[in-house]
Design a protein around this motif. Structure first.
Motif, PDB file in Angstrom:
ATOM      1  N   GLN A 164       0.844  -1.199   0.000  1.00 40.26           N
ATOM      2  CA  GLN A 164       0.000   0.000   0.000  1.00 40.26           C
ATOM      3  C   GLN A 164       0.878   1.248   0.000  1.00 40.26           C
ATOM      4  OE1 GLN A 164      -1.776  -1.038   3.981  1.00 40.26           O
ATOM      5  NE2 GLN A 164      -3.658  -0.835   2.812  1.00 40.26           N
TER       6      GLN A 164
ATOM      7  N   ARG B 180     -10.639  -6.045  -0.696  1.00 39.65           N
ATOM      8  CA  ARG B 180     -11.002  -5.184   0.431  1.00 39.65           C
ATOM      9  C   ARG B 180     -12.134  -5.824   1.210  1.00 39.65           C
ATOM     10  NH1 ARG B 180      -8.477   0.110  -0.722  1.00 39.65           N
ATOM     11  NH2 ARG B 180      -7.932  -0.022  -2.911  1.00 39.65           N
TER      12      ARG B 180
ATOM     13  N   GLU C 205       0.786   3.344   2.154  1.00 36.51           N
ATOM     14  CA  GLU C 205       1.172   3.477   3.548  1.00 36.51           C
ATOM     15  C   GLU C 205       2.340   2.584   3.942  1.00 36.51           C
ATOM     16  OE1 GLU C 205      -1.803   2.885   2.304  1.00 36.51           O
ATOM     17  OE2 GLU C 205      -3.371   4.029   3.302  1.00 36.51           O
TER      18      GLU C 205
HETATM   19 MG    MG Z   1      -5.840   2.281   0.887  1.00 32.81          MG
END
Ligand code: MG
Ligand code: ATP
Length: 708
Positions: A463, A570, A465
């Motif tokens: 990701q 997800r 992140e």
């Molecule tokens: Mg995301």
């Protein structure tokens, strides 16, 4: 993905209902589930693929991986210190890692190599030039126009240009810690601009060149950048993207600060560009660098000083300004590049991602250059002038590693194998995928047709992140892969599968993907919003979560009997139909098997009896007409491929699907339309600034689904 894998093998297999599934669960669910789980395990065990010819590389065996991984988690400090010592530190670090993932014990943070000072640009360029590699090509540059030859950049040339540009930035008043926004085409100069920022300790924030003036303005504002680097424009396929015009408009929209300087790269011929710069604010890149001093002293920065801010794709909500720092990011981006792509001297590497996304940061600019690699940068689109472009580039530059996204693979697959003919692709050693789960049909095509069953597929889960690849089937000679499975954690990464209460599950299981300990490029903050950082990623003591709780945006995951990780998409993309948990990806994979279907997106919507119903958006191939027969055929296809419980309730013919500019389907918008029919308002749709083609949404609202 498990079921989808079975589909590709021609097997028919319904998916297991999860124990946590609620609502209207039929009485027979438990027995049914046990049978399904047993069958699924059998299928997974048999679905193993071993590429025929992968050579011995940076990792010599699975045993070596096991040994290194064990060391990386048993003693992260020793493991990463060893690796970090192969970089240049102006001052060596005192402490390798200190972190807290438990907000009940104080502020959440992650700190790596503290006390050390270094510089990314120095490590990516100066270090290699000093070692005598100045003449090696850093970037080959392929134009949008096939046949137009553009100069390549050697490491020495790149360093010279970066120094001048960095001086031009200093001249514009940019100091350490200041943010600079880059709004550029995908040309080598974009990477050079990032490095110029890093050289002087400025924080770059790259905004993908496909964004609108409004989206760009909001990012300039959020990052508070007074300096913007842009270009007059670029041709992408047959389309002219007028970057300067957009940047100029954005500068006018920015509130609360002023864009004081714009450095404008000239990429278009003057007669096409037609740009006239605003005096006092704008300067051509060429003029600015020609006037600048050729030597630029490196700004040594602390390991925890910020390197960049990058906004996420916005697939699930308002984009977050993800902040990464210097030392840990450098070490992790470089190390993952080395092992995930198995870089070897002489290889030419090609990642098709734009530097407007994290993949372009870690696996175009930083990772490859830190490793001293030669790579190809392509400014155009894979479909121009035709669908064979990518394969011809592979042959022209003798690409060894090709790294792209499932959305691109699917688009090319749709054109059949015709465009592959006439290209050998024999230089390819490895194929990579990133961005979304890769559906088995696309995996197979990539593996068999593109790679001739010789090349490992590195399906990299990570990701914005995480800064670098986290879970991946590392390329190792003789090692087998499971199509659609991300397999093993990278060194130092400790994945955990947790339930919604935050309890860790053991053994073979399914749940939310989380990470238990800090890795070097852990997200350091959401820029200017520590609260959002802590609440989004660390709501459960002791874990990094992959998305917003309770069920928005995080990734679901399954760990199989062998301890391998499958990213199931997800968690908010799981539909709960009468207690059966059905991954939208599975239904989509079944629908696109139909020869008349180009693309499909599946979402859940509130259903009075089943809890959630299955709503499918279907884009048909060019020239195919919507019909009752086709609708029935698609429903039958889902029933036969997955099971009766996966039969769609609604079919919505969609001329095209709403996607983020990074090519991901925006299911949250499709969910809103499915849930509220025609009455959905712009407000209800949430943040749509990252939508690639906004009119698509209006078309979908104006048309409607057909309830079955
Ligand atoms: Mg995301
Ligand atoms: P936002 O966080 O704003 O909603 P985003 O999650 O799409 O946007 P990115 O950081 O670009 O932003 O994408 C990371 C996500 O992409 C992951 O969380 C995961 O859902 C998906 N992803 C990336 N690589 C893979 C992969 N190999 N397999 C499955 N999913 C992947």
């Amino acid at each position: 993905l498990v079921v989808a894998t079975a589909l590709s093998a021609g097997l028919v297999l319904p998916r297991a209902a999860s124990p946590s599934a609620g609502l209207v669960r039929p009485a027979h669910a438990a027995t049914h589930r046990a049978a399904v789980v047993a069958e699924a395990a059998a299928v997974v065990a048999s679905e193993v693929v071993t590429p025929s010819e992968f050579p011995a590389g940076n990792l010599r065996s699975l045993a070596e991986y096991d040994e290194m991984y064990a060391r990386s988690v048993a003693d992260p400090s020793a493991f990463w210190a060893d690796i970090a010592d192969s970089f240049h530190w102006e001052r060596r670090f005192d402490e390798v890692v200190d972190a807290n993932f438990d907000s009940t014990k104080g502020k959440v943070f992650s700190s790596w190599f503290s006390g050390g000072t270094t510089n990314l640009c120095y490590n990516a360029l100066d270090r290699h030039v000093a070692a005598g590699k100045g003449d090696q090509v850093a970037f080959y540059h392929e134009s949008n126009e096939e046949g137009e030859e553009l100069p390549a950049w050697t490491y020495a040339q790149a360093l010279a240009e970066v120094q001048r540009l960095a001086n031009a930035l200093r001249g514009a008043g940019v100091k350490k810690g200041d943010r600079v926004t880059l709004f550029m085409p995908m040309v080598p100069q974009l990477a050079l601009a990032m490095l110029a920022c890093a050289r002087i300790g400025a924080v770059h924030t790259v905004v993908f060149g496909g964004f609108s003036a409004e989206a760009l303005a909001s990012r300039i504002e959020d990052a508070a950048s007074r300096v913007v680097i842009t270009a007059d424009g670029v041709m992408r396929g047959k389309k002219l993207v007028g970057l300067y015009e957009i940047a100029d408009k954005a500068a006018g929209l920015v509130r609360g600060l002023e864009v004081e300087t714009q450095i404008v790269l000239q990429r278009l011929p003057p007669d096409v560009s037609g740009v006239s710069l605003k005096p006092g604010r704008d300067v051509w890149w060429g003029d600015a660098t020609a006037a600048a001093d050729p030597e630029c002293k490196v700004e040594w920065v602390g390991a925890e000083d910020p390197l960049f801010i990058l906004y996420t794709s916005g697939s699930t909500g308002k984009p977050k300004g993800v902040l990464h720092s210097t030392g840990g990011y450098m070490v992790y981006a470089a190390t993952t590049t080395k092992y995930v792509f198995d870089l070897q001297p002489g290889d030419v590497y090609f990642c098709t991602a734009d530097c407007g996304w994290i993949t372009g940061h870690s696996y175009v600019t930083y990772g490859p250059l830190l490793n001293g690699a030669s790579q190809l940068v392509f400014e155009g689109v894979p479909s121009y002038p035709d669908a064979g472009r990518l394969w011809r580039m592979v042959d022209k530059y003798t690409i060894a590693q090709l790294y792209t996204a499932p959305t691109a693979i699917r688009a090319l697959m749709r054109e059949g194998t015709g465009p592959l003919q006439g290209t050998s692709r024999s230089s390819l050693k490895l194929l990579g995928s990133v961005g979304e789960p890769i559906n088995p049909e696309a995996w197979r095509w990539y593996y068999e047709e593109v790679g001739g069953s010789r090349c490992p597929i590195v399906d990299t889960w990570w990701q914005t992140e995480t800064g670098g690849v986290m879970i991946v089937p590392l390329p190792i000679q003789g090692a087998s892969m499971k199509p659609g499975c991300a397999m093993r954690p990278f060194f130092g990464v400790q994945p955990a599968v947790i339930n919604e209460q935050g309890e860790e599950k053991e053994g073979a299981c399914e749940g939310l993907l989380a990470i238990k300990a800090a890795w070097p490029s852990t997200i350091r903050d959401v820029f200017g919003d520590y609260e959002r950082y802590q609440q989004t990623y660390f709501p459960i003591p002791g874990f990094y979560l992959t998305g917003e709780p309770p069920r928005r945006g995080g990734d679901g995951c399954r760990r199989d009997e062998d301890g391998h990780y499958w990213i199931t998409g997800r968690v908010d993309d799981v539909i709960n139909v009468s207690g059966h948990r059905i991954g939208t990806a599975e239904v989509e994979s079944a629908v696109v098997l139909h020869p008349n279907v180009a693309e499909a997106a599946v979402v859940g919507y509130p259903h009075p009896v089943k809890g959630e119903g299955i709503y499918i958006y279907v884009t048909l191939n060019e020239g195919v007409h919507e019909s009752d027969e086709l609708r029935k055929a698609l429903v039958m296809q889902c029933r036969s491929e997955i099971g009766a419980f996966a039969a769609p309730d609604v079919v919505h013919w969609a001329p095209s699907l709403p996607k983020t500019r990074s090519g991901k389907i925006m299911r949250r918008i499709l969910r809103k339309i499915a849930a509220s029919g025609k009455e959905v308002t712009a407000d209800e749709l949430g943040d749509t600034s990252t939508l690639a083609d906004p009119p698509v949404v209006d078309q979908l609202i104006a048309s409607h689904g057909i309830w079955l």
